[in-house]
Design an enzyme around this catalytic site. Sequence first.
Site, mmCIF file in Angstrom:
data_model
loop_
_atom_site.group_PDB
_atom_site.id
_atom_site.type_symbol
_atom_site.label_atom_id
_atom_site.label_comp_id
_atom_site.label_asym_id
_atom_site.label_seq_id
_atom_site.Cartn_x
_atom_site.Cartn_y
_atom_site.Cartn_z
ATOM 1 N N LYS A 264 9.070 -0.155 -2.530
ATOM 2 C CA LYS A 264 10.480 -0.233 -2.395
ATOM 3 C C LYS A 264 11.170 -1.403 -3.092
ATOM 4 O O LYS A 264 12.013 -1.085 -3.760
ATOM 5 C CB LYS A 264 10.591 -0.264 -0.738
ATOM 6 C CG LYS A 264 9.770 0.338 0.169
ATOM 7 C CD LYS A 264 9.877 1.981 0.362
ATOM 8 C CE LYS A 264 8.816 2.389 0.946
ATOM 9 N NZ LYS A 264 8.953 3.598 1.646
ATOM 10 N N ASP B 226 1.676 -5.012 7.666
ATOM 11 C CA ASP B 226 1.733 -4.004 6.761
ATOM 12 C C ASP B 226 3.336 -4.315 6.362
ATOM 13 O O ASP B 226 4.189 -4.407 6.931
ATOM 14 C CB ASP B 226 2.144 -2.584 7.427
ATOM 15 C CG ASP B 226 2.387 -1.594 6.568
ATOM 16 O OD1 ASP B 226 2.881 -1.823 5.348
ATOM 17 O OD2 ASP B 226 2.294 -0.349 6.809
ATOM 18 N N TRP C 232 4.928 4.162 11.566
ATOM 19 C CA TRP C 232 5.031 5.072 10.583
ATOM 20 C C TRP C 232 3.989 6.222 10.687
ATOM 21 O O TRP C 232 2.692 5.894 11.143
ATOM 22 C CB TRP C 232 4.709 4.285 9.246
ATOM 23 C CG TRP C 232 4.535 5.077 7.946
ATOM 24 C CD1 TRP C 232 5.473 5.798 7.410
ATOM 25 C CD2 TRP C 232 3.500 4.952 6.972
ATOM 26 N NE1 TRP C 232 5.011 6.445 6.270
ATOM 27 C CE2 TRP C 232 3.826 5.643 5.958
ATOM 28 C CE3 TRP C 232 2.432 3.933 6.782
ATOM 29 C CZ2 TRP C 232 3.174 6.007 4.604
ATOM 30 C CZ3 TRP C 232 1.509 4.192 5.858
ATOM 31 C CH2 TRP C 232 1.997 5.036 4.689
HETATM 32 N N1 KET Z 1 3.809 1.227 5.365
HETATM 33 C C1 KET Z 1 4.887 1.712 5.892
HETATM 34 C C2 KET Z 1 5.505 0.931 7.136
HETATM 35 C C3 KET Z 1 5.859 2.534 5.168
HETATM 36 O O1 KET Z 1 6.876 2.849 5.832
HETATM 37 C C4 KET Z 1 5.300 3.024 3.970
HETATM 38 C C5 KET Z 1 5.948 4.108 3.518
HETATM 39 C C6 KET Z 1 4.262 2.788 3.496
HETATM 40 C C7 KET Z 1 3.371 1.691 4.213
HETATM 41 C C8 KET Z 1 3.360 3.010 2.100
HETATM 42 O O2 KET Z 1 4.277 3.079 1.171
HETATM 43 P P1 KET Z 1 3.496 3.094 -0.216
HETATM 44 O O3 KET Z 1 4.540 4.059 -1.004
HETATM 45 O O4 KET Z 1 2.003 3.635 0.058
HETATM 46 O O5 KET Z 1 3.563 1.781 -0.870
HETATM 47 N N2 KET Z 1 7.100 4.973 3.799
HETATM 48 C C9 KET Z 1 7.789 5.855 3.319
HETATM 49 C C10 KET Z 1 7.288 6.769 2.603
HETATM 50 C C11 KET Z 1 5.976 7.674 2.983
HETATM 51 O O6 KET Z 1 6.122 7.960 4.046
HETATM 52 O O7 KET Z 1 5.071 7.741 2.092
HETATM 53 C C12 KET Z 1 8.560 6.501 4.614
HETATM 54 O O8 KET Z 1 8.360 6.351 5.763
HETATM 55 O O9 KET Z 1 9.530 7.188 4.222
#
Ligand code: KET
Length: 456
Positions: free
Chosen positions: A302, A266, A185
């Site tokens: 999610k 994660d 990511w």
């Molecule tokens: N870890 C991973 C692997 C991840 O894909 C995301 C979010 C997060 C943590 C953090 O998400 P949060 O909203 O802080 O709980 N990924 C999606 C959104 C982004 O980039 O913020 C994405 O990859 O589209």
Amino acid sequence: MDDTIASHLASSAERRLSTLSHHLTGHSASMASEIPNSALSPSATAGSYGGASSVFANILQAPDDSILGVTVAYNKDPSPVKVNLGVGAYRTEEGKPLVLNVVRKAEQLLVNNPSGVKEYLPITGLAEFNKLSAKLIFGSESPAIRENRVATVQGLSGTGSLRVGGEFLAKHYFERTIYIPQPTWGNHPKIFTLSGLAVKYYRYYDPATRGLNFHGLLEDLSSAPPGAIVLLHACAHNPTGVDPTLEQWEQIRQLMRSKGLLPFFDSAYQGFASGSLDVDAQSVRMFVADGGECLAAQSYAKNMGLYGERVGALSIVCKSSDVAGRVESQLKLVIRPMYSNPPIHGASIVATILKNSELYNEWTVELKMMADRIISMRRQLFDALSKRGTPGDWSHILKQIGMFTFTGLNSDQVAFMTKEFHIYMTSDGRISMAGLSSRTVPHLADAIHAAVARIN
Ligand code: KET
């Protein structure tokens, strides 16, 4: 202030500043070269109060975020056929964002609760939420929880939880290198660098097989220094959709434990990969079952659709409750000057759902429905490409796990699809299957077909 604390703060602040400036110069180098030198050197009035030019006049335009910037570009496009497959956010068959029924119910309960208040939460967040979150990821029978040796704090979703964990490790852990998968990511390297850790990559994905580079992974972790931190995606690896099998996880566990490497999980997609919360937590539970230590950052963005509520948790599994207590006391010192204490609403929604068996069951049904819709999009896209006879092997669309398909399309092909077909996705070829619907699959398949035919 105590001298040793002051010098420690100064040195970690310096370290962060130097990594930050490294970052900025790295990013802006190409832009700076397009700007004449005179535009960058301070003029007589720059920086003076009351002068005509801004004190910020020399600031360079930063590039858009590689993931969230896709939504910005999508929003600007007036085309009626545009599709946003950039950010990993669930959409319904109608292409609409979804608020889970169970979340609406929990919110009703909260609104109607006369004793609900908006006081500050403790620095560590809502205690009930923390307990329930640890149970959700480690399992209700987890010995680590029973033995009271897990320190859990509420975080600002997954990102904030990773950041707090990163800063805690930079301050208190003896090995300041974190190994992250290649690729991963896009926010991971930034989060950990700015936490004060040194970031290195371990091999993860093999573009030739579009599968796991298991040999490379084992080799790279074997040569990591003892004690190094290793970031592991608990399930539904982002962006590749490639997860180790349980047997491979077991080998990774044995290697990491034998070398004393510290796992930092994660977990942003628990329940989204398989549709089952327990199945998707197996990797984490395997590492906790051996009695060793680890960290886990959880996100409810999610799996409960609480993206904008910013709800998550950081848990640190320790060897004893005495250590866990001291770890928690230090986590508070990381959080207090960063954002003081976390927001109450989202955590209250999660706690309401997790503690009520009826709501919990309803949640698992809705979660499974989202996971199943994503899986059915994989089948539909694969069939649509097969029908068109699109050159290449597309079986990875079916095999990959979770929200994303790592298509293998290159950045030129992605740019073509955006320009000609108004399909928005990240330039590494990742598409969010959750943004797709039966209505938009044919359009995407046409775009992929044309991109593959026209551009190498
Ligand atoms: N870890 C991973 C692997 C991840 O894909 C995301 C979010 C997060 C943590 C953090 O998400 P949060 O909203 O802080 O709980 N990924 C999606 C959104 C982004 O980039 O913020 C994405 O990859 O589209």
